[in-house]
Structure formats: C-alpha cells, structure tokens
Design a protein around this motif. Structure first.
Motif, PDB file in Angstrom:
ATOM      1  N   LEU A  47       0.834  -1.204   0.000  1.00 61.91           N
ATOM      2  CA  LEU A  47       0.000   0.000   0.000  1.00 61.91           C
ATOM      3  C   LEU A  47       0.868   1.254   0.000  1.00 61.91           C
ATOM      4  CD1 LEU A  47      -2.751  -1.243   2.464  1.00 61.91           C
ATOM      5  CD2 LEU A  47      -3.103  -0.635   0.061  1.00 61.91           C
TER       6      LEU A  47
ATOM      7  N   ALA B 249       3.091  -3.585  -6.663  1.00 69.03           N
ATOM      8  CA  ALA B 249       2.103  -4.663  -6.567  1.00 69.03           C
ATOM      9  C   ALA B 249       2.025  -5.480  -7.857  1.00 69.03           C
ATOM     10  CB  ALA B 249       0.725  -4.099  -6.215  1.00 69.03           C
TER      11      ALA B 249
ATOM     12  N   VAL C 255      -2.124 -10.468  -3.324  1.00 71.75           N
ATOM     13  CA  VAL C 255      -3.355  -9.741  -3.650  1.00 71.75           C
ATOM     14  C   VAL C 255      -4.479 -10.733  -3.962  1.00 71.75           C
ATOM     15  CG1 VAL C 255      -4.432  -8.325  -5.455  1.00 71.75           C
ATOM     16  CG2 VAL C 255      -2.291  -7.576  -4.390  1.00 71.75           C
TER      17      VAL C 255
ATOM     18  N   VAL D 182     -12.294  -2.231 -11.632  1.00 70.53           N
ATOM     19  CA  VAL D 182     -11.487  -2.826 -12.700  1.00 70.53           C
ATOM     20  C   VAL D 182     -12.189  -2.691 -14.049  1.00 70.53           C
ATOM     21  CG1 VAL D 182     -10.203  -4.856 -13.463  1.00 70.53           C
ATOM     22  CG2 VAL D 182     -10.612  -4.500 -11.015  1.00 70.53           C
TER      23      VAL D 182
ATOM     24  N   LEU E 132     -11.604  -1.362   3.934  1.00 67.19           N
ATOM     25  CA  LEU E 132     -10.684  -0.376   4.526  1.00 67.19           C
ATOM     26  C   LEU E 132     -10.524  -0.588   6.026  1.00 67.19           C
ATOM     27  CD1 LEU E 132     -11.347   3.136   2.886  1.00 67.19           C
ATOM     28  CD2 LEU E 132      -9.365   1.624   2.623  1.00 67.19           C
TER      29      LEU E 132
ATOM     30  N   LEU F 143      -2.931   0.847   7.954  1.00 65.42           N
ATOM     31  CA  LEU F 143      -3.020   1.673   6.758  1.00 65.42           C
ATOM     32  C   LEU F 143      -2.736   3.141   7.074  1.00 65.42           C
ATOM     33  CD1 LEU F 143      -3.719   1.523   3.730  1.00 65.42           C
ATOM     34  CD2 LEU F 143      -6.098   1.861   4.328  1.00 65.42           C
TER      35      LEU F 143
ATOM     36  N   LEU G 142     -15.825   9.287  -5.207  1.00 70.19           N
ATOM     37  CA  LEU G 142     -14.828   8.304  -5.666  1.00 70.19           C
ATOM     38  C   LEU G 142     -15.215   7.712  -7.014  1.00 70.19           C
ATOM     39  CD1 LEU G 142     -14.113   6.395  -2.321  1.00 70.19           C
ATOM     40  CD2 LEU G 142     -12.468   7.767  -3.623  1.00 70.19           C
TER      41      LEU G 142
ATOM     42  N   ASP H 211      -6.869   6.626   1.314  1.00 70.98           N
ATOM     43  CA  ASP H 211      -6.727   5.191   1.609  1.00 70.98           C
ATOM     44  C   ASP H 211      -7.377   4.341   0.523  1.00 70.98           C
ATOM     45  OD1 ASP H 211      -5.388   5.771   3.868  1.00 70.98           O
ATOM     46  OD2 ASP H 211      -6.975   5.180   5.288  1.00 70.98           O
ATOM     47  N   TRP H 212      -8.571   4.787   0.079  1.00 70.86           N
ATOM     48  CA  TRP H 212      -9.241   3.965  -0.912  1.00 70.86           C
ATOM     49  C   TRP H 212      -8.483   3.973  -2.236  1.00 70.86           C
ATOM     50  CZ3 TRP H 212     -11.614  -0.217  -1.049  1.00 70.86           C
ATOM     51  CH2 TRP H 212     -12.022  -0.704  -2.290  1.00 70.86           C
TER      52      TRP H 212
ATOM     53  N   LYS I  23      -5.291   4.206  -2.736  1.00 70.60           N
ATOM     54  CA  LYS I  23      -4.145   3.277  -2.624  1.00 70.60           C
ATOM     55  C   LYS I  23      -4.624   1.832  -2.699  1.00 70.60           C
ATOM     56  CE  LYS I  23      -1.485   6.116   0.538  1.00 70.60           C
ATOM     57  NZ  LYS I  23      -1.700   6.419   1.962  1.00 70.60           N
ATOM     58  N   THR I  24      -5.684   1.561  -1.958  1.00 71.87           N
ATOM     59  CA  THR I  24      -6.214   0.198  -1.914  1.00 71.87           C
ATOM     60  C   THR I  24      -6.646  -0.252  -3.306  1.00 71.87           C
ATOM     61  OG1 THR I  24      -6.971   0.584   0.341  1.00 71.87           O
ATOM     62  CG2 THR I  24      -7.985  -1.252  -0.833  1.00 71.87           C
ATOM     63  N   SER I  25      -7.310   0.656  -4.007  1.00 71.39           N
ATOM     64  CA  SER I  25      -7.788   0.308  -5.338  1.00 71.39           C
ATOM     65  C   SER I  25      -6.623   0.005  -6.278  1.00 71.39           C
ATOM     66  CB  SER I  25      -8.645   1.449  -5.890  1.00 71.39           C
ATOM     67  OG  SER I  25      -9.082   1.126  -7.188  1.00 71.39           O
ATOM     68  N   ARG I  26      -5.574   0.793  -6.176  1.00 68.59           N
ATOM     69  CA  ARG I  26      -4.422   0.560  -7.064  1.00 68.59           C
ATOM     70  C   ARG I  26      -3.764  -0.782  -6.792  1.00 68.59           C
ATOM     71  NH1 ARG I  26      -0.367   5.388  -7.135  1.00 68.59           N
ATOM     72  NH2 ARG I  26       0.681   4.118  -8.695  1.00 68.59           N
ATOM     73  N   VAL I  27      -3.710  -1.164  -5.514  1.00 65.94           N
ATOM     74  CA  VAL I  27      -3.063  -2.438  -5.181  1.00 65.94           C
ATOM     75  C   VAL I  27      -3.977  -3.631  -5.486  1.00 65.94           C
ATOM     76  CG1 VAL I  27      -2.197  -3.865  -3.278  1.00 65.94           C
ATOM     77  CG2 VAL I  27      -1.532  -1.451  -3.441  1.00 65.94           C
ATOM     78  N   PHE I  28      -5.230  -3.523  -5.075  1.00 68.68           N
ATOM     79  CA  PHE I  28      -6.102  -4.707  -5.145  1.00 68.68           C
ATOM     80  C   PHE I  28      -6.998  -4.753  -6.378  1.00 68.68           C
ATOM     81  CE2 PHE I  28      -4.923  -4.484  -0.689  1.00 68.68           C
ATOM     82  CZ  PHE I  28      -4.626  -5.805  -0.423  1.00 68.68           C
ATOM     83  N   PHE I  29      -7.211  -3.629  -7.017  1.00 72.96           N
ATOM     84  CA  PHE I  29      -8.110  -3.626  -8.174  1.00 72.96           C
ATOM     85  C   PHE I  29      -7.460  -2.962  -9.383  1.00 72.96           C
ATOM     86  CE2 PHE I  29     -10.698  -3.871  -4.342  1.00 72.96           C
ATOM     87  CZ  PHE I  29     -11.405  -5.029  -4.597  1.00 72.96           C
ATOM     88  N   GLY I  30      -6.206  -3.339  -9.597  1.00 74.30           N
ATOM     89  CA  GLY I  30      -5.493  -2.843 -10.775  1.00 74.30           C
ATOM     90  C   GLY I  30      -6.058  -3.480 -12.034  1.00 74.30           C
TER      91      GLY I  30
ATOM     92  N   VAL J 236      -6.574  -5.756 -15.321  1.00 76.32           N
ATOM     93  CA  VAL J 236      -6.189  -7.138 -15.644  1.00 76.32           C
ATOM     94  C   VAL J 236      -5.215  -7.096 -16.827  1.00 76.32           C
ATOM     95  CG1 VAL J 236      -8.129  -8.450 -14.765  1.00 76.32           C
ATOM     96  CG2 VAL J 236      -8.327  -7.318 -16.970  1.00 76.32           C
TER      97      VAL J 236
END
Ligand code: ZN
Lengths: 190, 139
Positions: A112, A118, A127, A147, A178, A187, B16, B44-45, B47-54, B56
């Motif tokens: 993060l 990542a 992930v 996505v 979160l 975080l 968002l 926070d969201w 960052k989270t989105s970039r890591v977990f929802f990059g 495909v």
C-alpha cells in the motif's frame, strides 16, 4: 455479417438462424467477460467460466430485448457465474480474511505504501489470496466498478438492483475492506 | 452545523466513483479541504484500489480467436428454423409444380415417367412442410 454491424443486428441474425454470427459477438465482448472472470476467479478457472457465460448467453439470447447494452447483459450473466463459482470455492477455504491479513499485514502495508510494486508475481499472489477471502458480493461489485469501470447505471443493470442499493453496496464494500486493512496493516501509517 | 457536514461525508462514494455533478464535486472538494476523515478515506481507498483492483493483463488477439473457436465449437447443434427452409422449400415446390405440367404432354409417349411423377406428387403432398408453408392445396 460484417464487423460494423451493431450488436443488435448480430443478435437478430443469430436468432434468425445464422449461428456463425455469434462468433463476432463473442469476439467483441471476450475481453470484458474474460477480464471479470480473471479478477473474480483467477487464471485457472477464468476461461471455463467465460465459456460458460457465452454458452448461457447464447441459450437465452431470445430473452435479450436490448433495454440495456448487450455488454451489460453479459456482465449480469458473468456476475452470476462468478458468484456461483466463488461461493463454491469459498466454502472450501479454511483461511479467513482476518487470519491472512494478520499474518501478512507487514507485506500488505509495504504494497500500500508503494502500489507500483504490486505488479510482481509474489505481490499478485498475495493480492489474489486477499481478494479470494473478501465476501464474494463485495469482491464482485468492487471489481465491476474499479477494474471493469462500470458506472452506477450499468451496475444497476448488471446486478439487477436499484441505484440506492448500488451506492449502499459500494459504500459497505469499501468501508469493510478499509476497516480491515486499517486494523491489520496499519493503513494509517502508510 | 452537523447535518450539513454529515451530508457531505455521504457524498464520498459518489465522489470516488465520479458520479457527482460539477457543482456537487466542487462542494465536496471544499469539504475535503476541511475534513481530515474524508481526506484520509479518499487517499486510503485510492491506494487500496491501485493495489487490489489494478487492471487485468491484456489478452492477445490469438488468445481471443482461440477462445472464440472454443465457444463456437460448444454451441448446441443449430436448430432448423422454419424460415430458413422456406427459400429452398418454396423453390423445390415450384420446381415440382412446374414439372407436374410435363406428364400431360408426354402421357402417351412415356407411361413410366408419368408413374414416377405421380409418385413424386403423392410424396410431395404428404410432406408436413407443405402444411406448414400452406401451399399444399395450391399445387
Ligand atoms: Zn467529511
């Protein structure tokens, strides 16, 4: 039928018996369906799931009346397919999200802090393991939104729910994820 | 002014997701400047989105074509749709109809041919397709 034909034209043609025109519909929407299946199920199961989606769509093509875009209708079929398969996999999983986040909190915190890192295989694996333990409904709506880039109207159609429900589900999904990340991987220090 | 503030907090989801009008967005951005909680949630969201929802990984066109072939191979056998028979069926019916004039001219010269054509005529009217198409009586 040429590749400039609209989805509606192709669907009419397939329904009138030109099965071969379905190939162009599959070609056009392959990336979206496959993308959702990859995000939801991972590479091992994604292709089988995506094939099922197109076979199911073919079987109920006469029920598509064009109120929504064909791609959104496919997303609805794909969402149900992915939820079914995710739930089946989730029942087998012994791990809980909390356990994983607790064990891997430091690595997740590092990701993060530097989201660009990542992309490596180890990071993608971590992930994937975290996502696999998210409640399937949260994972689905977040994947469709973040996505696949569906807007609220498309989400209503793909998830067959109201606008208020779309907003509420997104808010809950983000908040819950979160909160866990803040709890287990600090975080706030990132 | 708690109520107004709470209303602004609520807009975070739509902010968002890019679902606010220009006016609403500006209003929320002003709120962000004065609300550390919302600011932190947005950061926070993201960052989270970039890591977990990059995104495909992109799929190659070769993969796509292979996929198309696999799906097409698994489609159920094409059902014979009535309207697809119609063109050849009408053509065939017309040919038999035209042919049925021939015996009267050749009746005396070739009795065997007359017999064969009569059989073909009988078989033809027994064809269920004729009833479907509704031409049986006209022939
Ligand atoms: Zn706020």
């Amino acid at each position: 039928m040429d590749d400039k034909a609209s989805d509606q034209d192709l669907i009419r043609s397939v329904l009138s018996g030109r099965q071969e025109d379905y190939a162009e519909l599959v070609r056009r929407h392959h990336a979206k369906v496959m993308g959702l299946c990859l995000s939801m199920l991972g590479p091992a199961q994604a292709e089988d799931a995506a094939q099922e989606v197109f076979l199911k769509a073919y079987g109920s093509l006469s029920e598509f009346h064009g109120e929504a875009a064909f791609s959104t209708w496919l997303y609805r079929i794909a969402s149900n397919q992915c939820l079914d398969m995710t739930r089946r996999a989730a029942r087998k999983a012994e791990d809980s999200l909390d356990t994983l986040l607790e064990a891997e909190g430091d690595r997740i915190q590092a990701l993060l802090a530097e989201p660009d890192k990542a992309q490596g295989e180890e990071a993608r694996d971590l992930v994937g393991r975290v996502l696999a333990l998210l409640p399937p409904e949260y994972r689905l709506i977040l994947t469709l939104r973040e996505v696949q880039g569906l807007d609220y109207k498309e989400l209503m159609e793909a998830l067959d729910c109201s606008m208020d429900s779309v907003k509420a589900r997104l808010r809950r999904a983000r908040q819950s994820f979160l909160e866990k990340l803040r709890h287990f991987s600090k975080l706030e220090d990132v | 002014m708690m109520p107004e503030n709470a209303m602004d907090h609520d807009k975070i989801t739509e902010f968002l997701d890019g679902e606010l009008t220009t006016e609403e967005r500006e209003r929320f951005q002003a709120h962000l400047a004065s609300c550390p909680d919302c600011r932190r949630a947005v950061e926070d969201w993201r960052k989270t989105s970039r890591v977990f929802f990059g995104p495909v990984p992109a799929l190659s066109s070769a993969d796509r074509e292979l996929f198309v072939r696999k799906v097409m191979a698994r489609l159920p056998e094409e059902e014979a749709a009535p309207w697809r028979w119609l063109v050849p069926a009408l053509g065939f019916s017309f040919a038999l109809f035209a042919l049925s004039f021939l015996p009267s001219q050749q009746e005396q010269t070739d009795p065997l041919k007359t017999l064969l054509l009569a059989d073909a005529g009988a078989a033809q009217s027994a064809d269920p397709l004729d009833e479907l198409v509704g031409l049986g009586d006209e022939r």
